[in-house]
Design an enzyme around this catalytic site. Structure first.
Site, PDB file in Angstrom:
ATOM      1  N   ILE A  64       1.451   3.858   2.436  1.00 49.52           N
ATOM      2  CA  ILE A  64       2.392   4.005   3.546  1.00 49.52           C
ATOM      3  C   ILE A  64       3.236   2.742   3.681  1.00 49.52           C
ATOM      4  O   ILE A  64       4.454   2.807   3.923  1.00 49.52           O
ATOM      5  CB  ILE A  64       1.642   4.295   4.858  1.00 49.52           C
ATOM      6  CG1 ILE A  64       0.865   5.611   4.768  1.00 49.52           C
ATOM      7  CG2 ILE A  64       2.618   4.350   6.039  1.00 49.52           C
ATOM      8  CD1 ILE A  64       0.012   5.915   5.997  1.00 49.52           C
ATOM      9  N   TYR A  97     -15.970   2.984   9.463  1.00 43.42           N
ATOM     10  CA  TYR A  97     -14.506   2.854   9.528  1.00 43.42           C
ATOM     11  C   TYR A  97     -13.994   3.224  10.904  1.00 43.42           C
ATOM     12  O   TYR A  97     -13.169   2.504  11.494  1.00 43.42           O
ATOM     13  CB  TYR A  97     -13.877   3.745   8.458  1.00 43.42           C
ATOM     14  CG  TYR A  97     -12.365   3.741   8.459  1.00 43.42           C
ATOM     15  CD1 TYR A  97     -11.646   2.570   8.263  1.00 43.42           C
ATOM     16  CD2 TYR A  97     -11.656   4.930   8.621  1.00 43.42           C
ATOM     17  CE1 TYR A  97     -10.258   2.567   8.250  1.00 43.42           C
ATOM     18  CE2 TYR A  97     -10.272   4.935   8.606  1.00 43.42           C
ATOM     19  CZ  TYR A  97      -9.575   3.764   8.425  1.00 43.42           C
ATOM     20  OH  TYR A  97      -8.204   3.770   8.413  1.00 43.42           O
ATOM     21  N   ASP A 131      -0.290  -8.808   1.485  1.00 38.99           N
ATOM     22  CA  ASP A 131      -1.173  -7.764   0.949  1.00 38.99           C
ATOM     23  C   ASP A 131      -2.069  -8.399  -0.105  1.00 38.99           C
ATOM     24  O   ASP A 131      -1.583  -9.105  -0.996  1.00 38.99           O
ATOM     25  CB  ASP A 131      -0.339  -6.638   0.331  1.00 38.99           C
ATOM     26  CG  ASP A 131      -1.132  -5.357   0.147  1.00 38.99           C
ATOM     27  OD1 ASP A 131      -2.226  -5.420  -0.441  1.00 38.99           O
ATOM     28  OD2 ASP A 131      -0.650  -4.298   0.588  1.00 38.99           O
ATOM     29  N   LYS A 139     -12.019   0.548  13.409  1.00 38.03           N
ATOM     30  CA  LYS A 139     -10.643   0.786  13.845  1.00 38.03           C
ATOM     31  C   LYS A 139     -10.568   0.994  15.357  1.00 38.03           C
ATOM     32  O   LYS A 139      -9.569   0.608  15.994  1.00 38.03           O
ATOM     33  CB  LYS A 139     -10.047   1.988  13.116  1.00 38.03           C
ATOM     34  CG  LYS A 139      -9.869   1.787  11.623  1.00 38.03           C
ATOM     35  CD  LYS A 139      -9.004   0.560  11.299  1.00 38.03           C
ATOM     36  CE  LYS A 139      -7.558   0.728  11.675  1.00 38.03           C
ATOM     37  NZ  LYS A 139      -6.722  -0.427  11.274  1.00 38.03           N
ATOM     38  N   GLY A 172       0.812  -1.207   0.000  1.00 36.74           N
ATOM     39  CA  GLY A 172       0.000   0.000   0.000  1.00 36.74           C
ATOM     40  C   GLY A 172       0.843   1.254   0.000  1.00 36.74           C
ATOM     41  O   GLY A 172       2.067   1.214  -0.077  1.00 36.74           O
TER      42      GLY A 172
END
Length: 342
Positions: A16, A153, A35, A157, A14
């Site tokens: 980052i 989201y 991933d 998280k 991804g």
């Protein structure tokens, strides 16, 4: 985390994650990436793809056939894999909930069996509707109702964070949680609603920059290599385990101001087009008007805080100036600052 150890990075293809993988390889680590390429791409790793110390498995964390074996030899895990992006959150809330909760539980369970240290990336979204001028890690959190998918989201998280702290308390797992604020830089895509790559792409093509809502909502944008530096330093700081840290820039701008700055710095002829939230994301969408982190805790524990100016971030992201960030951080201090009392 020794210089010759194996480090696992979930979501390593991804935005980052790929910058983090490059950093770890440059320091001499062996790196294993898991991933599923749902939002990442192997192109992000092309600069290191042929490095014999890098292994990549294309799979979800829960579907990985190699993760358990890697965990037996790992010095640590950076868990970055997540379903991200405002558009993805609004359009696919079931996927967001399942991906974020299930994959994190798998990582924590496997790591806990051998007490492998874990750095879990969370998000500034967990601060929810809070109207504070800046957010601190100890603040109460104010999340919107489940009838608004905007908060899917944030809640998924936040549950990741609770689960991580539960493993720390019950299983003695060394884990640190990082709440990452808006991070930008090369390889970030605007495909899932990320604002800066959208603006840069529009400015280059001379088409209108679409600003959602009033444009007065305020954000802080952090250079990706500053974020990577903070993650690496926190991972190396034993005193940080069992705690939560904000990671982000404190330089604020409005989204309208960001659009104007991109146009000016890139010498674009683009105009600005205001788009109602309902048109962009559907009825009932809610947004946070301000999202500024307090990073004094990060600085106290690591001796580091992000400071790359926004103008420089925009030019580097657009490729208008050479990227000096890797040289700045790749050879930076590696020591740990002792924490002061909270």
């Amino acid at each position: 985390m020794g210089t010759s150890g194996l480090v696992i990075v979930t979501g390593g293809a991804g935005f980052i994650g790929s910058h983090l993988v490059e950093r770890l390889l440059a320091e001499g680590h062996r790196v294993a990436v898991v991933d599923d390429l749902s939002t990442g791409t192997l192109d992000n790793l092309r600069s290191v793809r042929n490095d014999p110390r890098l292994t990549v498995e294309t799979a979800t964390v829960s579907g990985s056939r190699r993760l358990a074996g890697w965990m037996r030899h790992a010095r640590g895990v950076f868990h970055l894999a997540a379903a991200v992006g405002v558009e993805l959150v609004v359009r696919s809330p079931i996927h967001v909930c399942r991906a974020n909760l299930r994959e994190t539980e798998v990582v924590l369970e496997l790591a806990s069996r051998r007490r492998v240290p874990v750095l879990l990336t969370s998000t500034s979204e967990v601060y929810g509707r809070s109207a504070r001028p800046e957010f601190a890690e100890e603040d109460d959190l104010l999340i919107g109702p489940p009838t608004h998918p905007r908060w899917t989201y944030a809640c998924s998280k936040l549950m990741d964070e609770f689960l991580a702290m539960a493993y720390a308390q019950e299983r003695g797992l060394p884990v640190v949680v990082t709440r990452v604020f808006n991070t930008v830089g090369p390889r970030q895509t605007g495909r899932y609603g990320m604002v800066l790559p959208r603006f840069i792409d529009a400015a280059r093509r001379g088409v209108p920059l679409r600003v959602y809502g009033t444009g007065r909502q305020r954000r802080c944008f952090c250079w990706v290599l500053d974020t990577v530096e903070a993650l690496v330093r926190l991972f190396r700081c034993p005193e940080a385990y069992g705690q939560v840290f904000n990671v982000g820039s404190t330089e604020e701008t409005t989204i309208l101001g960001l659009a104007r700055l991109v146009i000016r710095l890139l010498g674009s002829s683009s105009k600005i087009e205001r788009v109602p939230y309902a048109e962009a994301y559907g009825p009932g969408f809610e947004d946070m008007q301000r999202r500024r982190p307090r990073v004094t805790k990060l600085a106290r524990y690591t001796g580091f805080r992000p400071r790359t100016p926004l103008k420089e971030i925009i030019l580097r992201t657009a490729g208008a100036v050479p990227d000096a960030g890797a040289a700045e951080h790749g050879t930076g201090p590696r020591g740990r600052a002792r924490p002061k009392d909270e």
